[in-house]
Design an enzyme around this catalytic site. Structure first.
Site, short mmCIF file in Angstrom:
data_model
loop_
_atom_site.label_atom_id
_atom_site.label_comp_id
_atom_site.label_asym_id
_atom_site.label_seq_id
_atom_site.Cartn_x
_atom_site.Cartn_y
_atom_site.Cartn_z
N HIS A 129 -48.30 60.12 35.65
CA HIS A 129 -47.44 60.65 36.24
C HIS A 129 -46.46 61.44 35.52
O HIS A 129 -46.13 60.76 34.39
CB HIS A 129 -46.48 59.46 37.00
CG HIS A 129 -45.22 60.02 37.56
ND1 HIS A 129 -45.06 60.34 38.89
CD2 HIS A 129 -43.88 60.18 37.32
CE1 HIS A 129 -43.81 60.84 39.26
NE2 HIS A 129 -43.00 60.79 38.26
N CYS A 130 -46.48 62.69 35.59
CA CYS A 130 -45.40 63.69 34.85
C CYS A 130 -44.17 63.92 35.43
O CYS A 130 -43.87 64.26 36.38
CB CYS A 130 -46.38 65.00 34.79
SG CYS A 130 -45.72 66.35 33.65
N LYS A 131 -43.30 63.57 34.28
CA LYS A 131 -41.90 63.45 34.67
C LYS A 131 -41.43 65.01 34.32
O LYS A 131 -40.37 65.39 34.95
CB LYS A 131 -41.11 62.64 33.77
CG LYS A 131 -41.28 61.23 33.95
CD LYS A 131 -40.33 60.08 33.01
CE LYS A 131 -40.78 58.70 33.35
NZ LYS A 131 -39.84 57.93 32.74
#
Length: 269
Positions: A129-131
């Site tokens: 999951h890329c913030k």
């Protein structure tokens, strides 16, 4: 965020609220870098037209890639079919014998999928999951993600190199900025030489830091591709290695304690 038939919220893409703080920070950083480049670096450089063109070409690749990667929904097709009431057998090439059940999505999903708590959905071929994008990276957008970080690293490298050259020249030559102040916008022309130097220094620092982080990220994913791993696989391997190391240290400590207890007993005897 969207609401499922069960009343649960789930994220469709990275532009849905709530936005992540790192995502907002990335917007500010790149606006700052772009403004710095065209307001200061291009006018102060002797090859302004060439630099502006190259930067614009790279930027024209970064922006649509970032939008595509953020807007792409990497959700597992099984979850989509379940929401729409379509049988899983309708998914082409799906081997139902390999499916696993997700208690959060309340449906069977593919083996390489993982449920993301931030997005509240199972992502096919989950990587991470890329913030910064506020979106998951999986099989459906991983290739776009790789091209994005590679292109963005090129953009920040070009920015950092141009900024470093202009900053070095401006620091070493007292007449560099005054002789070119006429090229600057009216707002910047009113700034003192020291103020412009400080701005150039901050811009160089931000550009170099962004490049180093992106270069590390590109190198890391290059290693993952070479190893045939995903980011999630790598994290699991590191956790297992750490757990095994801790178990080994505990076993050694326990053996040492047992040996000390035996030795102490022998002395008392």
């Amino acid at each position: 965020m969207a609401i499922g038939s069960d009343g649960e919220y789930y994220r469709i893409n990275g532009f849905e609220c709530p936005l992540d703080r790192l995502q907002i920070l990335s917007y500010f950083i790149f606006v700052f870098l772009i403004v710095s480049y065209y307001i200061l670096l291009v006018p102060l450089s002797d090859t302004a037209d060439a630099f502006a063109t190259v930067y614009a070409v790279i930027l024209a690749g970064v922006v649509p890639l970032a939008v595509m990667c953020s807007r792409k929904d990497p959700v597992d097709d099984c979850v989509v079919n379940n929401r729409q009431g379509i049988p899983l057998a309708a998914i082409p090439g799906l081997d139902e014998s390999t499916l696993l059940y997700c208690c959060y999505c309340k449906t069977h999903v593919q083996k390489r999928s993982k449920h993301c708590r931030a997005c509240n959905k199972c992502v096919s071929d989950f990587d991470h999951h890329c913030k910064w994008l506020n979106n998951c990276v999986g099989g459906k957008n991983y290739r776009i993600f790789l091209i994005l970080i590679t292109t963005t690293s090129c953009l920040t490298a070009f920015h950092a190199a141009t900024n470093a050259f202009v900053l070095y020249t401006a620091w070493s030559d007292d007449d560099f900025i005054p002789s070119r102040v006429g090229r600057l916008s009216s707002t910047v022309q009113n700034l003192s030489r020291q103020s412009i130097l400080i701005y150039l220094t901050v811009s160089a620092a931000v550009g170099c830091l962004a490049f180093m982080l992106l270069f590390h990220l590109v190198s890391f994913h290059g290693y993952l591709l070479w190893s045939g791993l995903s980011t999630y696989d790598y994290i699991l391997i590191q956790r297992e290695a750490k757990s095994n190391a801790e178990a080994g240290r505990n076993a050694v400590a326990a053996a040492a304690a047992a040996t000390a207890a035996v030795d102490s007993g022998d002395e008392e005897w």
